[in-house]
Design a protein around this motif. Structure first.
Motif, PDB file in Angstrom:
ATOM      1  N   HIS A 198     -10.150  57.983   4.572  1.00  0.00           N
ATOM      2  CA  HIS A 198      -9.063  58.104   3.591  1.00  0.00           C
ATOM      3  C   HIS A 198      -9.221  59.329   2.715  1.00  0.00           C
ATOM      4  O   HIS A 198      -8.533  59.471   1.709  1.00  0.00           O
ATOM      5  CB  HIS A 198      -9.009  56.838   2.741  1.00  0.00           C
ATOM      6  CG  HIS A 198      -8.745  55.600   3.549  1.00  0.00           C
ATOM      7  ND1 HIS A 198      -7.514  55.294   4.041  1.00  0.00           N
ATOM      8  CD2 HIS A 198      -9.580  54.613   3.975  1.00  0.00           C
ATOM      9  CE1 HIS A 198      -7.589  54.159   4.731  1.00  0.00           C
ATOM     10  NE2 HIS A 198      -8.820  53.725   4.708  1.00  0.00           N
ATOM     11  N   LEU A 243     -10.745  48.424  11.794  1.00  0.00           N
ATOM     12  CA  LEU A 243      -9.332  48.362  11.410  1.00  0.00           C
ATOM     13  C   LEU A 243      -9.170  47.777  10.011  1.00  0.00           C
ATOM     14  O   LEU A 243      -8.295  48.176   9.253  1.00  0.00           O
ATOM     15  CB  LEU A 243      -8.545  47.526  12.423  1.00  0.00           C
ATOM     16  CG  LEU A 243      -8.442  48.122  13.823  1.00  0.00           C
ATOM     17  CD1 LEU A 243      -7.740  47.147  14.760  1.00  0.00           C
ATOM     18  CD2 LEU A 243      -7.699  49.445  13.797  1.00  0.00           C
ATOM     19  N   ALA A 244     -10.070  46.825   9.660  1.00  0.00           N
ATOM     20  CA  ALA A 244      -9.966  46.167   8.357  1.00  0.00           C
ATOM     21  C   ALA A 244     -10.245  47.138   7.212  1.00  0.00           C
ATOM     22  O   ALA A 244      -9.961  46.844   6.057  1.00  0.00           O
ATOM     23  CB  ALA A 244     -10.923  44.984   8.285  1.00  0.00           C
ATOM     24  N   LEU A 245     -10.826  48.293   7.528  1.00  0.00           N
ATOM     25  CA  LEU A 245     -11.039  49.307   6.488  1.00  0.00           C
ATOM     26  C   LEU A 245      -9.805  50.195   6.336  1.00  0.00           C
ATOM     27  O   LEU A 245      -9.806  51.131   5.543  1.00  0.00           O
ATOM     28  CB  LEU A 245     -12.217  50.204   6.865  1.00  0.00           C
ATOM     29  CG  LEU A 245     -13.622  49.724   6.543  1.00  0.00           C
ATOM     30  CD1 LEU A 245     -14.624  50.726   7.088  1.00  0.00           C
ATOM     31  CD2 LEU A 245     -13.798  49.580   5.054  1.00  0.00           C
ATOM     32  N   GLY A 246      -8.776  49.919   7.125  1.00  0.00           N
ATOM     33  CA  GLY A 246      -7.594  50.765   7.095  1.00  0.00           C
ATOM     34  C   GLY A 246      -7.735  51.977   7.991  1.00  0.00           C
ATOM     35  O   GLY A 246      -7.014  52.958   7.848  1.00  0.00           O
ATOM     36  N   THR A 247      -8.687  51.908   8.936  1.00  0.00           N
ATOM     37  CA  THR A 247      -8.877  53.020   9.862  1.00  0.00           C
ATOM     38  C   THR A 247      -7.780  52.995  10.921  1.00  0.00           C
ATOM     39  O   THR A 247      -7.529  51.950  11.504  1.00  0.00           O
ATOM     40  CB  THR A 247     -10.230  52.887  10.577  1.00  0.00           C
ATOM     41  OG1 THR A 247     -11.204  52.476   9.635  1.00  0.00           O
ATOM     42  CG2 THR A 247     -10.645  54.186  11.215  1.00  0.00           C
ATOM     43  N   GLU A 301      -2.387  50.684   7.302  1.00  0.00           N
ATOM     44  CA  GLU A 301      -3.651  51.308   6.908  1.00  0.00           C
ATOM     45  C   GLU A 301      -3.846  51.240   5.390  1.00  0.00           C
ATOM     46  O   GLU A 301      -4.923  50.907   4.911  1.00  0.00           O
ATOM     47  CB  GLU A 301      -3.704  52.768   7.372  1.00  0.00           C
ATOM     48  CG  GLU A 301      -4.014  52.935   8.857  1.00  0.00           C
ATOM     49  CD  GLU A 301      -2.762  52.893   9.722  1.00  0.00           C
ATOM     50  OE1 GLU A 301      -1.670  53.214   9.215  1.00  0.00           O
ATOM     51  OE2 GLU A 301      -2.874  52.533  10.912  1.00  0.00           O
ATOM     52  N   ARG A 319      -4.594  47.625   4.327  1.00  0.00           N
ATOM     53  CA  ARG A 319      -5.954  47.172   4.631  1.00  0.00           C
ATOM     54  C   ARG A 319      -6.984  47.881   3.767  1.00  0.00           C
ATOM     55  O   ARG A 319      -8.077  47.376   3.572  1.00  0.00           O
ATOM     56  CB  ARG A 319      -6.258  47.386   6.112  1.00  0.00           C
ATOM     57  CG  ARG A 319      -5.479  46.414   6.969  1.00  0.00           C
ATOM     58  CD  ARG A 319      -5.791  46.576   8.420  1.00  0.00           C
ATOM     59  NE  ARG A 319      -4.916  45.739   9.230  1.00  0.00           N
ATOM     60  CZ  ARG A 319      -4.570  46.032  10.474  1.00  0.00           C
ATOM     61  NH1 ARG A 319      -5.033  47.132  11.040  1.00  0.00           N
ATOM     62  NH2 ARG A 319      -3.775  45.219  11.136  1.00  0.00           N
TER      63      ARG A 319
END
Ligand SMILES: Nc1ncnc2c1ncn2[C@@H]1O[C@H](COP(=O)(O)OP(=O)(O)OP(=O)(O)O)[C@@H](O)[C@H]1O
Ligand SMILES: [Mg+2]
Lengths: 253, 289
Positions: free
Chosen positions: A114, B182-186, A83, A86
């Motif tokens: 975040h 997911l690519a946002l880091g979710t 996470e 990314r």
């Protein structure tokens, strides 16, 4: 041009099951510059790009060897959370995919995930990202309406704003203009050129003119191998390899 | 140059085309005509007692024509509410599990829900009767039947339906939407809850409404569980429900009550219709905001 290394790639190979898609890739991608990847369809550009933010992790039976370092840190190290990686390495896809929510919520989604901002600060962050993505003027009066109603070009800029919203260091773009008209393409190219002051941009494109116009570095992929990597001036002006020359001059099958 | 004149082959094709078109048309008309006839018949028969007092009063044994089915409507609505309350969380969560997990356990669960789906409704009623109502009645004679038990029976019937729709609708969500989030880091759970599930929402709601409409008319499982009632009672005891009322009136010796059976049927169909429209409206409203 600044040449602090940002991403270093060492001996990277990649397999989908038993099918090898990347062969021993090595390169150093400089910080705060635009790096373009070109090459014929199926040569592994997207695969490589998706290795950089570990989007391939989800694919069953895939395997990667070698090492990718981001600012000196191995991205596959156990201490690295996917996470967080990314968030640091954002990605814009070929087809714009807005989330099924309002324009505002699309951009606010990442910061909320975040916990970067809330309330007024979040409003300001959303506004800043939309301004940076050159979309603010078109949507400022309809932030609460569905993102699905935007045009393709607007959706793509929204996706860029969404990527910017979590303040990444690196932005990966996989053919971001291929579904857009020349005008939208032009705006996104301008945007990329502006972005490189703050971000490291890595872009895959089939448009050689575009690669030449906007990129500082260019990599040419062929059948899963990195044939040539260097400054765009060299690659497009005096390529070292015959395959590169053939490809950029359209003599390639 | 090819001649534009009609050839035997072309003629044959045209005839075949016309034939099949007519056949499809006729079949479509038949299907709609049957539905139309049912609705029209129901409407004509049911409209006689379709007046305010029918919805605001309880049955009147002295003068049946003045009676109503208020308690059956309230009973059915609360039973269906309980069924929804049970089947929505369990059905959706297990549907998510089906869509996301894979492996042996997942296959077993899928197979078992198919089996559950195939169990006749009367058996589920009997099951609730055996494990819930009978033991209770043995301890507290004369008690045990309740609206809650009926809601549980219908809820169990709805679980596999809700689960299946959720699973199928989630599979229709494109991978690209997953990737974008997911690519946002979710994290995965957040992606599922706030991105994937909302985009499958309309399909899931439609599926839930269909499941609800299916169980709304169930009579057999209610016979063993809610029993039926001539009065308005709390859902912790025996309550009445529209299908039970319908059966009772239809088999009654009183011609007025026979006629009221049609009005009850019409009410049942209207309730299902209103619920569907409400669901459509809700999903539409949700999408705009
Ligand atoms: N999910 C996958 N599973 C199996 N094989 C895949 C998968 N994705 C890509 N490949 C294979 O890997 C190779 C490289 O594909 P990749 O998508 O990286 O090419 P590309 O250079 O991005 O092509 P394009 O320019 O058409 O987008 C191809 O041979 C492709 O068939
Ligand atoms: Mg590609």
């Amino acid at each position: 041009m600044q040449t602090t290394p940002c991403v270093t790639v060492q001996n990277v190979s990649f397999w989908y099951g038993s099918n090898q898609a990347l062969f021993d890739i090595n390169m150093t991608i400089p910080q705060h510059a635009v790096t373009a990847f070109i090459g014929p369809s199926g040569c592994g550009k997207s695969t490589f790009l998706r290795c950089l933010n570990r989007m391939n992790d989800r694919i069953d039976g895939s395997k990667m060897t070698g090492k990718i370092e981001l600012s000196g840190q191995d991205i596959r190290d156990r201490s690295v959370s996917v996470e967080a990686l990314r968030r640091t390495v954002g990605m814009v896809f070929q087809k714009p995919v807005p989330f099924p929510m309002s324009i505002y919520d699309n951009v606010a989604f990442g910061p909320r995930t975040h916990q970067l901002a809330r309330g007024r600060a979040l409003d300001e962050l959303v506004e800043k990202c939309l301004i940076d993505a050159a979309l603010w003027d078109e949507v400022k009066d309809k932030l609460k309406s569905s993102a699905m109603a935007l045009s393709g070009g607007q959706q793509q800029r929204l996706c860029i704003a969404r990527t910017l919203s979590v303040s990444p260091d690196v932005i990966l773009m996989d053919e971001p203009c291929s579904a857009l008209d020349p005008n939208s393409t032009h705006r996104i190219e301008e945007l990329i050129t502006r972005l490189k002051n703050e971000y490291t941009v890595i872009i895959v494109t089939h448009n050689l003119q575009q690669a030449k116009r906007i990129s500082d570095m260019t990599g040419f992929f062929l059948r899963g191998e990195l044939v040539e990597f260097g400054s765009s001036e060299t690659v497009f002006g005096t390529p070292a390899r015959k395959e590169t020359d053939d490809y950029i001059n359209g003599r390639f099958g | 140059m090819t001649s534009l004149a009609s050839t035997p082959v072309l003629f044959q094709r045209r005839v075949l085309n016309a034939l099949f078109q007519a056949l499809c048309g006729i079949c479509a008309v038949i299907a709609i005509a049957v539905l139309g006839y049912v609705l029209w018949f129901l409407f004509r028969q049911g409209i006689t007692y379709f007046k305010p007092s029918f919805f605001t009063r309880l049955p009147d044994n002295v003068n049946p024509a003045l009676g109503g089915i208020k308690h059956s409507i309230l009973g059915s609505v609360s039973i269906l509410g309980i069924a929804l309350g049970i089947s929505i969380p369990i059905g959706i969560l297990s549907g998510i599990y089906q869509a996301e997990a894979n492996g042996k356990l997942c296959q077993i669960v899928r197979f078992l829900t198919d089996v559950l789906n195939g169990i006749p409704s009367i058996v589920i009623g009997l099951f609730i009767y055996a494990i819930w109502i009978l033991p209770y009645a043995q301890k507290h004679p004369g008690q045990g039947y309740s609206g809650i038990a009926g809601g549980a029976a219908l809820g169990i019937m709805m679980i596999p339906l809700v689960m299946r729709t959720t699973d199928e609708m989630l599979h229709l969500v494109p991978q690209s939407l997953w990737d974008a989030s997911l690519a946002l880091g979710t994290p995965r759970w957040r992606t599922m809850l706030f991105v994937v599930l909302p985009s499958a929402r309309n399909g899931i709601v439609t599926g839930i409404m269909l499941a609800l409409a299916r169980v709304a008319g169930e009579t057999a499982p209610l016979l063993f569980t809610v029993l039926g009632n001539e009065f308005l009672g709390p859902i912790t005891g025996p309550v009445d429900a529209l299908p039970l009322r319908l059966y009772k009136y239809a088999t009654s010796s009183d011609p007025v009550q026979n006629a009221m059976a049609w009005s009850t049927a019409l009410t049942l169909i209207l309730i299902v219709l209103i619920l569907s429209i409400l669901a459509r409206f809700l999903t539409r409203a949700g999408k705009r905001s």
